[in-house]
Design an enzyme around this catalytic site. Structure first.
Site, PDB file in Angstrom:
ATOM      1  N   GLY A   3       2.623  -1.235   4.324  1.00  0.00           N
ATOM      2  CA  GLY A   3       2.737   0.175   3.990  1.00  0.00           C
ATOM      3  C   GLY A   3       4.195   0.567   3.795  1.00  0.00           C
ATOM      4  N   GLY A   4       4.819   1.060   4.847  1.00  0.00           N
ATOM      5  CA  GLY A   4       6.171   1.622   4.767  1.00  0.00           C
ATOM      6  C   GLY A   4       7.175   0.736   4.041  1.00  0.00           C
ATOM      7  CD  GLU A  55      -2.982   5.489   6.543  1.00  0.00           C
ATOM      8  OE1 GLU A  55      -2.941   5.581   5.302  1.00  0.00           O
ATOM      9  OE2 GLU A  55      -2.081   4.937   7.207  1.00  0.00           O
ATOM     10  N   GLY A  98       2.083   1.817  10.830  1.00  0.00           N
ATOM     11  CA  GLY A  98       3.037   2.920  10.725  1.00  0.00           C
ATOM     12  C   GLY A  98       3.674   3.289  12.051  1.00  0.00           C
ATOM     13  CB  SER A 157       4.866  -2.297  12.015  1.00  0.00           C
ATOM     14  OG  SER A 157       4.402  -0.984  12.293  1.00  0.00           O
ATOM     15  CG  HIS A 175      -5.735   1.916   4.978  1.00  0.00           C
ATOM     16  ND1 HIS A 175      -5.322   2.853   5.891  1.00  0.00           N
ATOM     17  CD2 HIS A 175      -4.723   1.024   4.854  1.00  0.00           C
ATOM     18  CE1 HIS A 175      -4.100   2.538   6.293  1.00  0.00           C
ATOM     19  NE2 HIS A 175      -3.712   1.439   5.683  1.00  0.00           N
ATOM     20  CG  ASN A 234      -1.750   1.225   1.362  1.00  0.00           C
ATOM     21  OD1 ASN A 234      -1.872   1.991   0.414  1.00  0.00           O
ATOM     22  ND2 ASN A 234      -2.341   1.428   2.531  1.00  0.00           N
ATOM     23  CD1 TRP A 235       3.394   0.910  -3.005  1.00  0.00           C
ATOM     24  CD2 TRP A 235       3.473   2.166  -4.854  1.00  0.00           C
ATOM     25  NE1 TRP A 235       4.032   0.177  -3.971  1.00  0.00           N
ATOM     26  CE2 TRP A 235       4.101   0.920  -5.119  1.00  0.00           C
ATOM     27  CE3 TRP A 235       3.400   3.107  -5.881  1.00  0.00           C
ATOM     28  CZ2 TRP A 235       4.654   0.612  -6.368  1.00  0.00           C
ATOM     29  CZ3 TRP A 235       3.956   2.802  -7.122  1.00  0.00           C
ATOM     30  CH2 TRP A 235       4.586   1.567  -7.357  1.00  0.00           C
ATOM     31  CE  LYS A 236      -0.004   3.385   4.684  1.00  0.00           C
ATOM     32  NZ  LYS A 236      -0.017   3.530   6.116  1.00  0.00           N
ATOM     33  CD  GLU A 264      -3.837  -2.706   7.023  1.00  0.00           C
ATOM     34  OE1 GLU A 264      -2.716  -2.956   6.598  1.00  0.00           O
ATOM     35  OE2 GLU A 264      -4.411  -1.644   6.793  1.00  0.00           O
TER      36      GLU A 264
HETATM   37  C1  PEP Z   1      -0.884  -0.021   5.976  1.00  0.00           C
HETATM   38  O1  PEP Z   1      -0.920   1.164   5.731  1.00  0.00           O
HETATM   39  O2  PEP Z   1      -1.755  -0.755   5.492  1.00  0.00           O
HETATM   40  C2  PEP Z   1       0.184  -0.515   6.829  1.00  0.00           C
HETATM   41  C3  PEP Z   1       0.060  -1.701   7.352  1.00  0.00           C
HETATM   42  O3  PEP Z   1       1.244   0.341   7.040  1.00  0.00           O
HETATM   43  P1  PEP Z   1       2.647  -0.052   7.739  1.00  0.00           P
HETATM   44  O4  PEP Z   1       3.110  -1.352   7.103  1.00  0.00           O
HETATM   45  O5  PEP Z   1       3.549   1.088   7.411  1.00  0.00           O
HETATM   46  O6  PEP Z   1       2.385  -0.229   9.188  1.00  0.00           O
END
Ligand code: PEP
Length: 252
Positions: A236-237, A99, A175, A215, A97, A10-12, A169
């Site tokens: 994500g990251g 966010e 994050g 994470s 998501h 997930n590049w956001k 999640e």
């Molecule tokens: C996400 O945004 O779906 C996510 C899990 O982010 P991260 O891996 O950065 O925690």
């Protein structure tokens, strides 16, 4: 039937066009070792069409949008429809998501509409669920996630539900660098699979890919993905760095 393992990025709202194309190329160039693994890149809308073109070089790589509007067309300035997403060849849409729920007021009811719209366009939702820290601390996380699934997904019939990918999640792990322990992830994934089984039967429950997100990184992916009911990750990251994401893809 063995269900698919999925490593979804997930590049956001990251990567300009050129950077995104480079990242998609680097990941697509990686040969996925386990033929039962699907890689999904959740890119910004701007990158979707090119990402689909790039991914054609690797049958294991598919492309996802990160959101869509619940209606199919009209005067909704700045929004993107499922038809537009489908027309560039993306196959998945990330929905719900945390966010989007937190910053764009998406609730279970709206997400049920988006799920319907996505499926009607012959796209597949990656449906995100998960609790905030206060809910985990109050011990009501399982009921909370169950409610999210019931209100946004369980109106579907079995054939439609079978196209859904779930991503659990926990918000406190997104994050933050804090990962749910493998035991915490397995406990929730098992509960989710049981709920699906109660509603749709064991065959559909056993065929549903349930991803963990929060994470995930190269150092912890193997242990988390090794849990019986964890079928991969929504990342994500660590999906923004080709080498990290490739190591995660190779963690099954
Ligand atoms: C996400 O945004 O779906 C996510 C899990 O982010 P991260 O891996 O950065 O925690």
């Amino acid at each position: 039937m063995k269900r698919l393992n999925i490593a979804a990025g997930n590049w956001k709202m990251n990567k300009n066009y050129e950077e995104g194309v480079d990242l998609a190329k680097a990941i697509t160039a990686h040969e996925v070792k386990d033929s039962h693994t699907m890689v999904i890149l959740g890119t910004p809308f701007i990158h979707l069409k090119t990402a689909v073109e790039v991914a054609k070089a690797n049958p294991n790589v598919k492309i996802a949008a990160q959101n869509c509007h619940q209606l199919t067309k009209g005067a909704y300035t700045g929004e993107t429809s499922v038809d537009m997403i489908r027309s560039v060849g993306a196959e998945f849409v990330i929905l719900g998501h945390s966010e989007r729920r937190a910053y764009f007021a998406e609730n279970n009811e709206l997400l049920a509409q988006k799920v319907n719209t996505v499926l009607a366009a012959d796209l597949r939702p990656i449906f995100c669920c998960g609790e905030a820290l206060e809910i985990r601390e109050a011990g009501t996380h399982i009921e909370f996630v169950a409610q999210q699934l019931k209100e946004s997904l369980f109106h579907l019939d079995g054939a439609a539900f079978a196209k859904v990918v779930i991503a659990y999640e926990p918000i406190w792990a997104i994050g933050t660098g804090v990962t749910a322990s493998p035991t915490q992830a397995q406990e929730m994934h098992n509960e989710i699979r049981q709920l699906i089984s109660d509603k749709y039967g064991a065959d559909i429950a056993n065929a549903t890919s349930i991803l963990y997100g929060g994470s995930v990184k190269p150092a912890n992916a193997k242990e988390i993905f090794g849990q019986q009911d964890v079928d991969g990750g929504l990342v994500g990251g660590a999906s923004l760095k080709a080498n990290d994401f490739i190591q995660i893809i190779d963690s099954f």
